[in-house]
Design a protein around this motif. Structure first.
Motif, PDB file in Angstrom:
ATOM      1  N   LYS A  23       0.839  -1.209   0.000  1.00  0.00           N
ATOM      2  CA  LYS A  23       0.000   0.000   0.000  1.00  0.00           C
ATOM      3  C   LYS A  23       0.869   1.253   0.000  1.00  0.00           C
ATOM      4  O   LYS A  23       0.647   2.195  -0.770  1.00  0.00           O
ATOM      5  N   ASP A  24       1.849   1.279   0.883  1.00  0.00           N
ATOM      6  CA  ASP A  24       2.744   2.422   1.006  1.00  0.00           C
ATOM      7  C   ASP A  24       3.477   2.677  -0.301  1.00  0.00           C
ATOM      8  O   ASP A  24       3.609   3.809  -0.771  1.00  0.00           O
ATOM      9  N   THR A  25       3.935   1.601  -0.936  1.00  0.00           N
ATOM     10  CA  THR A  25       4.681   1.713  -2.193  1.00  0.00           C
ATOM     11  C   THR A  25       3.786   2.232  -3.315  1.00  0.00           C
ATOM     12  O   THR A  25       4.189   3.128  -4.073  1.00  0.00           O
ATOM     13  N   LEU A  26       2.576   1.707  -3.439  1.00  0.00           N
ATOM     14  CA  LEU A  26       1.667   2.154  -4.504  1.00  0.00           C
ATOM     15  C   LEU A  26       1.249   3.606  -4.302  1.00  0.00           C
ATOM     16  O   LEU A  26       1.074   4.348  -5.270  1.00  0.00           O
ATOM     17  N   LYS A 171      -1.518  -5.016 -20.533  1.00  0.00           N
ATOM     18  CA  LYS A 171      -1.805  -5.562 -21.868  1.00  0.00           C
ATOM     19  C   LYS A 171      -3.205  -6.136 -21.975  1.00  0.00           C
ATOM     20  O   LYS A 171      -3.777  -6.197 -23.066  1.00  0.00           O
ATOM     21  N   HIS A 172      -3.745  -6.591 -20.850  1.00  0.00           N
ATOM     22  CA  HIS A 172      -5.017  -7.311 -20.866  1.00  0.00           C
ATOM     23  C   HIS A 172      -5.997  -6.702 -19.864  1.00  0.00           C
ATOM     24  O   HIS A 172      -6.247  -7.278 -18.794  1.00  0.00           O
ATOM     25  N   PRO A 173      -6.590  -5.544 -20.195  1.00  0.00           N
ATOM     26  CA  PRO A 173      -7.521  -4.878 -19.269  1.00  0.00           C
ATOM     27  C   PRO A 173      -8.718  -5.738 -18.885  1.00  0.00           C
ATOM     28  O   PRO A 173      -9.285  -5.570 -17.800  1.00  0.00           O
ATOM     29  N   ARG A 174      -9.118  -6.667 -19.772  1.00  0.00           N
ATOM     30  CA  ARG A 174     -10.246  -7.550 -19.426  1.00  0.00           C
ATOM     31  C   ARG A 174      -9.890  -8.461 -18.253  1.00  0.00           C
ATOM     32  O   ARG A 174     -10.761  -8.803 -17.439  1.00  0.00           O
ATOM     33  N   VAL A 175      -8.627  -8.879 -18.187  1.00  0.00           N
ATOM     34  CA  VAL A 175      -8.163  -9.705 -17.060  1.00  0.00           C
ATOM     35  C   VAL A 175      -8.253  -8.896 -15.774  1.00  0.00           C
ATOM     36  O   VAL A 175      -8.713  -9.389 -14.730  1.00  0.00           O
ATOM     37  N   LEU A 176      -7.822  -7.642 -15.828  1.00  0.00           N
ATOM     38  CA  LEU A 176      -7.879  -6.756 -14.660  1.00  0.00           C
ATOM     39  C   LEU A 176      -9.325  -6.569 -14.202  1.00  0.00           C
ATOM     40  O   LEU A 176      -9.621  -6.630 -12.996  1.00  0.00           O
ATOM     41  N   GLU A 177     -10.232  -6.366 -15.142  1.00  0.00           N
ATOM     42  CA  GLU A 177     -11.637  -6.175 -14.781  1.00  0.00           C
ATOM     43  C   GLU A 177     -12.236  -7.455 -14.206  1.00  0.00           C
ATOM     44  O   GLU A 177     -13.041  -7.417 -13.259  1.00  0.00           O
ATOM     45  N   LEU A 310      -0.173  -8.016  -4.180  1.00  0.00           N
ATOM     46  CA  LEU A 310       0.121  -6.916  -5.103  1.00  0.00           C
ATOM     47  C   LEU A 310      -0.998  -6.780  -6.144  1.00  0.00           C
ATOM     48  O   LEU A 310      -1.476  -5.669  -6.422  1.00  0.00           O
ATOM     49  N   ALA A 311      -1.434  -7.904  -6.706  1.00  0.00           N
ATOM     50  CA  ALA A 311      -2.503  -7.882  -7.718  1.00  0.00           C
ATOM     51  C   ALA A 311      -3.799  -7.326  -7.139  1.00  0.00           C
ATOM     52  O   ALA A 311      -4.520  -6.559  -7.793  1.00  0.00           O
ATOM     53  N   ILE A 312      -4.109  -7.695  -5.903  1.00  0.00           N
ATOM     54  CA  ILE A 312      -5.338  -7.203  -5.249  1.00  0.00           C
ATOM     55  C   ILE A 312      -5.276  -5.687  -5.084  1.00  0.00           C
ATOM     56  O   ILE A 312      -6.239  -4.970  -5.373  1.00  0.00           O
ATOM     57  N   GLU A 313      -4.137  -5.178  -4.633  1.00  0.00           N
ATOM     58  CA  GLU A 313      -3.993  -3.722  -4.457  1.00  0.00           C
ATOM     59  C   GLU A 313      -4.048  -3.007  -5.799  1.00  0.00           C
ATOM     60  O   GLU A 313      -4.662  -1.942  -5.924  1.00  0.00           O
ATOM     61  N   LEU A 314      -3.413  -3.573  -6.812  1.00  0.00           N
ATOM     62  CA  LEU A 314      -3.433  -2.962  -8.151  1.00  0.00           C
ATOM     63  C   LEU A 314      -4.851  -2.907  -8.705  1.00  0.00           C
ATOM     64  O   LEU A 314      -5.268  -1.909  -9.301  1.00  0.00           O
ATOM     65  N   ALA A 315      -5.595  -3.991  -8.507  1.00  0.00           N
ATOM     66  CA  ALA A 315      -6.963  -4.057  -9.036  1.00  0.00           C
ATOM     67  C   ALA A 315      -7.917  -3.173  -8.241  1.00  0.00           C
ATOM     68  O   ALA A 315      -8.919  -2.698  -8.780  1.00  0.00           O
ATOM     69  N   SER A 316      -7.599  -2.934  -6.972  1.00  0.00           N
ATOM     70  CA  SER A 316      -8.537  -2.240  -6.091  1.00  0.00           C
ATOM     71  C   SER A 316      -8.304  -0.741  -6.002  1.00  0.00           C
ATOM     72  O   SER A 316      -9.257   0.038  -5.962  1.00  0.00           O
ATOM     73  N   GLY A 341      12.878  -1.534 -18.368  1.00  0.00           N
ATOM     74  CA  GLY A 341      12.371  -1.575 -16.999  1.00  0.00           C
ATOM     75  C   GLY A 341      10.859  -1.430 -16.890  1.00  0.00           C
ATOM     76  O   GLY A 341      10.292  -1.629 -15.825  1.00  0.00           O
ATOM     77  N   LEU A 342      10.178  -1.077 -18.004  1.00  0.00           N
ATOM     78  CA  LEU A 342       8.739  -0.850 -18.086  1.00  0.00           C
ATOM     79  C   LEU A 342       8.378   0.492 -17.437  1.00  0.00           C
ATOM     80  O   LEU A 342       8.325   0.618 -16.215  1.00  0.00           O
ATOM     81  N   LYS A 343       8.140   1.493 -18.289  1.00  0.00           N
ATOM     82  CA  LYS A 343       7.807   2.834 -17.819  1.00  0.00           C
ATOM     83  C   LYS A 343       6.282   2.958 -17.722  1.00  0.00           C
ATOM     84  O   LYS A 343       5.574   2.813 -18.724  1.00  0.00           O
ATOM     85  N   VAL A 344       5.809   3.235 -16.518  1.00  0.00           N
ATOM     86  CA  VAL A 344       4.365   3.275 -16.257  1.00  0.00           C
ATOM     87  C   VAL A 344       4.025   4.489 -15.405  1.00  0.00           C
ATOM     88  O   VAL A 344       4.758   4.825 -14.472  1.00  0.00           O
ATOM     89  N   LYS A 345       2.903   5.163 -15.735  1.00  0.00           N
ATOM     90  CA  LYS A 345       2.404   6.273 -14.918  1.00  0.00           C
ATOM     91  C   LYS A 345       1.287   5.746 -14.038  1.00  0.00           C
ATOM     92  O   LYS A 345       0.317   5.156 -14.524  1.00  0.00           O
ATOM     93  N   PHE A 346       1.445   5.927 -12.735  1.00  0.00           N
ATOM     94  CA  PHE A 346       0.425   5.518 -11.763  1.00  0.00           C
ATOM     95  C   PHE A 346      -0.359   6.729 -11.294  1.00  0.00           C
ATOM     96  O   PHE A 346       0.196   7.809 -11.096  1.00  0.00           O
TER      97      PHE A 346
END
Length: 368
Positions: A23-26, A171-177, A310-316, A341-346
């Motif tokens: 949580k702190d990291t995200l 890559k797979h937003p349907r998986v996330l949903e 991690l997946a639960i926090e990302l999805a939630s 390294g995969l550049k991502v904006k959170f």
């Protein structure tokens, strides 16, 4: 000893601390106005998890940052050619290890002296207690070696898998949903918030689609390519005799790529592990991201629990977007990771899943 460290009871006690670190990291990632380098930040995250949760060290953030840099130097040079020359990778690795061990010794001594406010038994507690049970007080050198081994086991492979997880969710937003739908149906996610007290170990283990997602990430993007074994008895394989005493290497990646049980092996398809298909159930050694047999990875349950948390926090609680025009290529050395390294904006989210555009110190939340 290590079976106790990764037992069901131990994982149950680590879980709340793992959640706090994630949580702190995200929150920190979301408060950064610039895109982050996911692989580098995932390394920091797994290092912090090992130090704060697995080992129970109360190291200030600034000191933890310095220790992480030294540890990176150690890891980068650990497989260098053993040539003890000035400026060689081997010499840099030796110096980094010495500095690292001094830092670990200081942390261990402080931990042994300060037992106040402890609400769970960490891996180092279990290691020390196990030594006492067997009538053997562990020396400081043994404690340092055990500590370094635990950090090494938890660090690179988990950072690799965490990065692969984030990339596949992008890559797979349907998986996330679909993950979000499962969390809602199980009463874990409600109105954009994780319900208090809902994330117990048994509840997480009951999330079947989440389990499928983690399995598929580890099938397609196994962090390490293979393992080594010593031949105990001469045997024949495809017409070739393999003598007793030889060292052999088995390839995890090639096994996953060629195993006949997996259909469309290059496709990211978590449902292959779902009910009705269960492609990992046919045969003992078609699916082996953590190795197999009696030497299978002892930390596999901790690694999977961390990835699930991690997946639960990302999805939630997170909204995240790729910050480059295309997805990066993957390199396999020393572990699987994207070349950039995969550049991502959170972006932070409020309870109604709306973006929070500002990031303040108050957002950094609780620390462990």
């Amino acid at each position: 000893v290590f079976s106790k460290i990764f037992s069901h009871e131990a994982l149950e006690s680590y879980l709340p601390k793992i959640q706090l670190v994630i949580k702190d990291t995200l929150r920190a990632w979301s408060s950064n106005p610039e895109p982050i380098n996911v692989y580098h930040e995932a390394q920091k995250l797994t290092f912090r998890m090992a130090i704060r949760v697995l080992l129970g060290f109360r190291i200030p953030d600034e000191e933890l940052g310095r220790l992480f840099e030294v540890y990176q130097q150690f890891v980068e040079n650990v497989f260098s050619l053993p040539m003890d020359l000035p400026f060689s990778g081997y010499r840099r690795g030796i110096r980094a290890r010495e500095t690292l061990q001094k830092g670990l010794e200081k942390a261990i001594q402080e931990k042994l002296q300060n037992t106040q406010g402890k609400d769970y038994a960490d891996a180092l507690d279990i290691l020390i207690e196990s030594g006492k049970e067997h009538g053997k007080e562990l020396t400081m050198q043994e404690l340092k070696d055990g500590t370094l081994e635990l950090i090494f086991a938890a660090y690179a492979t988990t950072a690799s898998a965490s990065t692969s997880l984030i990339m596949q969710l992008l890559k797979h937003p349907r998986v996330l949903e679909k993950l979000r739908e499962e969390l809602r149906s199980k009463g874990i996610l409600h109105n954009g918030c994780i319900c208090e007290g809902s994330l117990r170990l048994d509840n997480i283990n009951g999330l079947h689609y989440l389990d499928c997602v983690i399995k598929e990430v580890l099938r397609l993007f196994t962090p390490i390519s293979g393992g080594y074994r010593t031949v105990l008895q001469t045997f024949e394989l495809d017409g070739f005799q393999i003598p007793k005493g030889w060292s052999v290497m088995y390839s995890i990646r090639d096994t996953h790529d060629t195993a006949p049980v997996f259909k469309d092996v290059d496709v990211f398809d978590p449902d292959r592990f779902g009910q009705g298909r269960s492609e990992d159930k046919d045969g003992r050694f078609h699916y082996l991201p953590f190795g197999g047999g009696v030497r299978t990875c002892l930390g596999k349950h901790l690694a999977k629990l961390f990835l699930k948390a991690l997946a639960i926090e990302l999805a939630s609680t997170s909204h995240f977007e790729l910050a480059t025009r295309t997805f990066p290529k993957i390199t396999l050395v020393p572990v699987v990771h994207p070349v950039d390294g995969l550049k991502v904006k959170f972006f932070g989210l409020d309870s109604n899943q709306n973006e929070i555009l500002t990031g303040t110190d108050a957002m950094l939340g609780a620390t462990v």
